[in-house]
Design an enzyme around this catalytic site. Structure first.
Site, PDB file in Angstrom:
ATOM      1  CG  PHE A  26      -1.526  -1.355   1.499  1.00 53.85           C
ATOM      2  CD1 PHE A  26      -2.440  -1.932   0.624  1.00 53.85           C
ATOM      3  CD2 PHE A  26      -1.133  -2.073   2.613  1.00 53.85           C
ATOM      4  CE1 PHE A  26      -2.950  -3.189   0.869  1.00 53.85           C
ATOM      5  CE2 PHE A  26      -1.643  -3.330   2.865  1.00 53.85           C
ATOM      6  CZ  PHE A  26      -2.562  -3.898   1.993  1.00 53.85           C
ATOM      7  CB  CYS A  27       2.159   3.522  -1.581  1.00 51.59           C
ATOM      8  SG  CYS A  27       1.681   3.086  -3.261  1.00 51.59           S
TER       9      CYS A  27
END
Length: 564
Positions: free
Chosen positions: A110-111
């Site tokens: 998720f970055c």
């Protein structure tokens, strides 16, 4: 300062109208916060209490809070699914099954690599090892040496309902603890127990008050005891203390396969048009990107986005065939006159080169014209076009350095998703067929099952799943390296002859393979000096080289779990 291009200043005026609409629909951000948090807290509470018969949790939730305060906890839940032994199921497998149930989840890191490292216990050295193992952001490598590289996340918004939460929870229960698992010898049967669920959830109005009881209507879950209602308010649960396994397997060292019956090539398929029907051949030239003309074309929608059977099942009814002598591709479909497309590359002055995407990879393509576009649009009942990968730039457009190949070796890809070739084993198909037929309660033709898995090379080997122990193979003068397993998606649920969909196929594969959906292996070979340097033929002998320490072992008894 960091804007990529011009700021969309003309849209700024829309912000006030957007906030006004939200206010009218929901009553304001405070109510949205309470509503979404109620859904998240309910789901968190039920998930935290799902357990197997041995007491092991069904999921491991990653959170910095105990979901007791909406001021510090947003409406998201981050987790990994576990089996009854506490081993993590890969997030890509969970994503595939969720997609089959029309549930959208986000997977990976998720970055947020920092939080990923902290919650999954990944050290800086682990990051380096994972990178060396071929793992990059956005890929499907969800487990390395049994340890997760990411997780699964669900999110709730103002439009989310309690029924959405129930649908997700029913999905977890159904895929983890289906009664039909008892028919699968590889997986022991586990039953579900649930504990208390709070009943004071908030919503936008009293008529939509959230019920605390998880509704499970399917008869196969009749053995699940109902939850007891409590009057507590946002009672937090004790956080999971179980640590993630830290064992790291040794590096695989190739060794030759000894003894046993010979392994031969049984079938060869190419797919000239991506996601369309297979073209079966007995022998075929090998080019620099795999089988000659394999996935050189693809169908795109009016926006130029690649169409697959996930969006349009009728693509499997479009049957292309290649005539090397006449240098044409003949495309047929029921109720349509056959149409021909030349094999010669038309990337001349008249061809307009455009950029398309295949699984986030950019490729250079050109349009094949109005005639074939009209043909496809008429058959599929929607506007679409046929495009082809441009030969003058394709050697530079998609290159990959698979695990195990030299970093100086560029492997060129056509319009495939992952690798040049996909190989499956008839023995593995036969073993899977037994379990699918047992669940479906009806016969299933072996040819139909083979076509569902859309392989290029189908081999006949003595042992099922022995292909997962191979590091490389030789077929005649061709040398291939195994670059990993193929993680299956909902496309295998589609009957390639009729276009009908049956989600039981993917569910059966997941259950039979120890909750994994891997089937088949990806292959790469070194670039050839000429696209006609060699021929791949049915009946050719396959000589594999084994990995010394294999992570995946074929099932040998009903007590052994196959981890995929």
């Amino acid at each position: 300062r960091f804007e990529d291009g011009t700021v969309s200043f003309l849209d700024i005026i829309a912000l006030k109208h957007g906030f006004d609409v939200l206010e009218k629909l929901t009553g304001g951000m405070e109510k949205i916060k309470q509503h979404t948090f109620a859904l998240a807290h309910y789901t968190y509470t039920v998930l935290s209490n799902l357990k197997y018969a041995n007491g092991a949790p069904v999921v491991r939730i990653y959170s910095d809070t105990d979901f007791s305060n909406p001021d510090v906890q947003g409406p998201i839940i981050n987790f990994n699914v576990l089996d009854e032994n506490g081993d993590t199921l890969g997030f890509s497998q969970v994503d595939s099954m969720a997609s089959l149930h029309n549930i959208h989840v986000r997977t990976g890191c998720f970055c947020n690599t920092g939080a990923c490292q902290m919650h999954l216990g990944i050290s800086n050295e682990d990051i380096r090892k994972n990178l060396q193992a071929g793992h990059v952001c956005g890929d499907n490598i969800d487990l390395i040496d049994g340890r997760p590289t990411g997780s699964v996340r669900i999110s709730f918004g103002y439009m989310s309902s309690f029924e959405d939460a129930q649908t997700f929870l029913n999905f977890i229960i159904a895929t983890r603890l289906s009664k039909s698992d008892a028919e699968i010898p590889f997986q022991s049967v586990a039953k579900l127990t649930t504990e208390s669920v709070p009943d004071d959830h908030l919503s936008f109005n009293n008529a939509d008050k959230l019920s605390p009881t998880l509704q499970i209507s399917d008869e196969e879950f009749s053995n699940v005891p109902s939850e007891t209602e409590t009057t507590g308010r946002w009672q937090p649960l004790e956080p999971q203390a179980e640590s993630i396994r830290a064992a790291v397997s040794e590096t695989a060292v190739p060794m030759c396969r000894k003894g046993g019956k010979p392994i031969t090539v049984a079938k060869i398929y190419l797919y000239p048009i991506k996601s369309c029907s297979a073209f079966e051949v007995t022998e075929w030239p090998v080019g620099n990107q795999g089988l000659l003309y394999d996935r050189n074309w693809m169908v795109v929608n009016r926006n130029g986005v690649c169409m697959t059977q996930k969006q349009e099942r009728r693509l499997c009814l479009v049957t292309p065939s290649i005539d090397l002598k006449q240098k044409i591709m003949v495309i047929q479909a029921e109720g349509m006159d056959p149409i021909c497309v030349p094999l010669e590359d038309n990337t001349g002055k008249e061809a307009v080169i455009c950029e398309s995407k295949v699984c986030s990879h950019r490729v250079k393509t050109y349009d094949c014209g109005e005639r074939i576009a009209g043909w496809l649009s008429k058959f599929l009942g929607r506007p679409c076009r046929l495009i082809r990968q441009s030969s003058d730039v394709k050697s530079k457009s998609r290159q990959k350095n698979p695990k195990g190949l030299s970093s100086t070796t560029n492997i060129s890809l056509s319009l495939v998703n992952e690798a040049q070739y996909l190989l499956i084993n008839v023995a593995s198909i036969l073993q899977l067929k037994e379990h699918i037929c047992a669940r479906l309660k009806e016969p299933l033709e072996i040819e139909e099952l083979i076509r569902r898995f859309r392989a290029n090379i189908v081999i006949s080997a003595p042992e099922s799943f022995e292909e997962e122990e191979w590091a490389e193979i030789s077929i005649g003068a061709l040398q291939f390296q195994v670059v990993g397993p193929c993680s299956r998606c909902q496309v295998i649920c589609i009957d390639q002859q009729s276009g009908e969909k049956n989600k039981e196929i993917l569910q059966s594969l997941s259950a039979a393979r120890g909750r994994k959906t891997n089937f088949g292996i990806y292959l790469m070979n070194q670039p050839l000096l000429s696209p006609f340097s060699d021929i791949l033929s049915v009946g050719s002998q396959v000589i594999p080289v084994l990995k010394e320490n294999t992570e995946i072992q074929p099932p040998t008894s009903s007590k052994e779990k196959c981890s995929g």
